[in-house]
Enzyme design. Sequence first.
Site, PDB file in Angstrom:
ATOM      1  N   GLU A  31      24.921  -0.883 -61.036  1.00 17.54           N
ATOM      2  CA  GLU A  31      25.878  -0.021 -60.980  1.00 17.54           C
ATOM      3  C   GLU A  31      25.856   0.354 -59.457  1.00 17.54           C
ATOM      4  O   GLU A  31      27.346   0.111 -59.054  1.00 17.54           O
ATOM      5  CB  GLU A  31      25.989   1.407 -61.913  1.00 17.54           C
ATOM      6  N   ASN A  88      28.734  -1.057 -57.528  1.00 17.09           N
ATOM      7  CA  ASN A  88      30.240   0.348 -56.810  1.00 17.09           C
ATOM      8  C   ASN A  88      29.986   0.221 -54.916  1.00 17.09           C
ATOM      9  O   ASN A  88      31.446  -0.244 -54.620  1.00 17.09           O
ATOM     10  CB  ASN A  88      29.903   1.392 -56.706  1.00 17.09           C
ATOM     11  N   ARG A 139      37.615  -3.685 -65.163  1.00 18.00           N
ATOM     12  CA  ARG A 139      36.060  -2.636 -64.577  1.00 18.00           C
ATOM     13  C   ARG A 139      36.951  -1.371 -65.652  1.00 18.00           C
ATOM     14  O   ARG A 139      37.508  -1.044 -66.180  1.00 18.00           O
ATOM     15  CB  ARG A 139      36.502  -1.458 -63.452  1.00 18.00           C
TER      16      ARG A 139
HETATM   17  N1  LIG Z   1      30.585   2.941 -53.536  1.00 18.98           N
HETATM   18  C1  LIG Z   1      31.655   3.881 -53.416  1.00 18.98           C
HETATM   19  N2  LIG Z   1      32.708   3.298 -52.560  1.00 18.98           N
HETATM   20  C2  LIG Z   1      33.837   3.487 -53.093  1.00 18.98           C
HETATM   21  N3  LIG Z   1      34.736   4.148 -53.935  1.00 18.98           N
HETATM   22  C3  LIG Z   1      33.550   4.217 -55.040  1.00 18.98           C
HETATM   23  C4  LIG Z   1      31.936   3.383 -54.754  1.00 18.98           C
HETATM   24  N4  LIG Z   1      31.663   3.662 -56.030  1.00 18.98           N
HETATM   25  C5  LIG Z   1      32.033   4.289 -57.173  1.00 18.98           C
HETATM   26  N5  LIG Z   1      33.869   4.017 -56.565  1.00 18.98           N
HETATM   27  C6  LIG Z   1      34.863   4.682 -56.748  1.00 18.98           C
HETATM   28  O1  LIG Z   1      34.587   5.468 -58.213  1.00 18.98           O
HETATM   29  C7  LIG Z   1      34.870   5.190 -59.825  1.00 18.98           C
HETATM   30  C8  LIG Z   1      34.019   5.241 -60.435  1.00 18.98           C
HETATM   31  O2  LIG Z   1      33.286   4.629 -60.485  1.00 18.98           O
HETATM   32  P1  LIG Z   1      32.273   3.820 -61.623  1.00 18.98           P
HETATM   33  O3  LIG Z   1      31.136   2.745 -61.146  1.00 18.98           O
HETATM   34  O4  LIG Z   1      31.732   4.998 -63.123  1.00 18.98           O
HETATM   35  O5  LIG Z   1      33.588   2.722 -62.200  1.00 18.98           O
HETATM   36  P2  LIG Z   1      34.598   1.455 -62.061  1.00 18.98           P
HETATM   37  O6  LIG Z   1      33.254   0.716 -61.046  1.00 18.98           O
HETATM   38  O7  LIG Z   1      35.461   1.857 -61.503  1.00 18.98           O
HETATM   39  O8  LIG Z   1      33.846   0.966 -63.574  1.00 18.98           O
HETATM   40  P3  LIG Z   1      32.221   0.097 -64.102  1.00 18.98           P
HETATM   41  O9  LIG Z   1      31.490   0.629 -63.343  1.00 18.98           O
HETATM   42  O10 LIG Z   1      32.787   0.267 -65.420  1.00 18.98           O
HETATM   43  O11 LIG Z   1      32.528  -1.399 -63.977  1.00 18.98           O
HETATM   44  C9  LIG Z   1      35.633   3.208 -58.765  1.00 18.98           C
HETATM   45  O12 LIG Z   1      36.226   2.879 -59.329  1.00 18.98           O
HETATM   46  C10 LIG Z   1      35.952   3.710 -57.584  1.00 18.98           C
HETATM   47  O13 LIG Z   1      37.339   4.477 -57.143  1.00 18.98           O
HETATM   48 MG   LIG Z   2      30.846   0.686 -60.832  1.00 18.64          MG
END
Ligand SMILES: Nc1ncnc2c1ncn2[C@@H]1O[C@H](COP(=O)(O)OP(=O)(O)OP(=O)(O)O)[C@@H](O)[C@H]1O
Ligand SMILES: [Mg+2]
Lengths: 106, 156
Positions: free
Chosen positions: B50, B54, B108
């Site tokens: 995860e 990200n 996502r």
């Molecule tokens: N490393 C990062 N850099 C920039 N923004 C981030 C980062 N990690 C997370 N985010 C932001 O936080 C939000 C939530 O992250 P999360 O992993 O919970 O959900 P997601 O990646 O959108 O979906 P999923 O992980 O369920 O596929 C993301 O949509 C993004 O906007």
């Molecule tokens: Mg994610």
Amino acid sequence: MKSKFYEEDKLLVLEITEEIDHHTTEELRRKMDNEIERCMPREVVFDFGSVAFMDSAGIGMVIGRYKLAKMFGASVCMTNVRKSVKKIFEMCGILRLIPILEEKIG
Amino acid sequence: MRNRYENEMKLEFLSKSNNEAFARIAVAAFVSQLDPTIEELADIKTAVSEAVTNAIIHGYEEKEGMVKIVCKLIGNSVVIEVSDTGKGIENIELAKQPLYTSKPNLERSGMGFTIMESFMDEMKIESVVGLGTKVTMKKKIEQEVSQKEEDCAIKA
Ligand SMILES: Nc1ncnc2c1ncn2[C@@H]1O[C@H](COP(=O)(O)OP(=O)(O)OP(=O)(O)O)[C@@H](O)[C@H]1O
Ligand SMILES: [Mg+2]
């Protein structure tokens, strides 16, 4: 991924054989959508029996195919979901939409 | 003896999606030294996957950059830091909300941080817009009763 279509029941079984993450879902989505559009099933079953790993990418993948199948009026369910994979589906409430079928298919 | 065990590793790789599997397998292999259960190892692999995903899709938005992992074994715990020097997170509280995603068009689900938080014992997000993001996660590896007894026997 292996796919099998049972014409008489209009049942499409999509057996996923790879680990499911952001990398693998790109191709999986494409293959699954092709199969759903080609077969126009009444029922789609995702077989997770050979899935050793899945992260949150699997949630989006299943929901996306569910939406497509709905457009064809098909129902969607999952089978052979191991504990570590089930744990992820249980977190987001998706099982109310796409249930896990306990008996084995195909 | 085992509960004073310490070890550390660092890993740096390009933000390519095929490195997601490499990253979680490498961390799992390293953590195996603590004799985790299959379930603990699966939780750690998922959390790493995860965080790395990200970094690749949100941090660097699929452009090229380096993802860094530092993994420390301290006593019976594993501490994993995953960092990128990408775009950063504007609103961390919002990002942590279950089902919140800034990229719904990419299918996502917004469950990444929720999974990291529940599969690990602790999770901390540090982020500066324009500079990058660091996610630190910690998990205690429960020792088997038989192992504890063995340690006692060795000490005695
Ligand atoms: N490393 C990062 N850099 C920039 N923004 C981030 C980062 N990690 C997370 N985010 C932001 O936080 C939000 C939530 O992250 P999360 O992993 O919970 O959900 P997601 O990646 O959108 O979906 P999923 O992980 O369920 O596929 C993301 O949509 C993004 O906007
Ligand atoms: Mg994610």
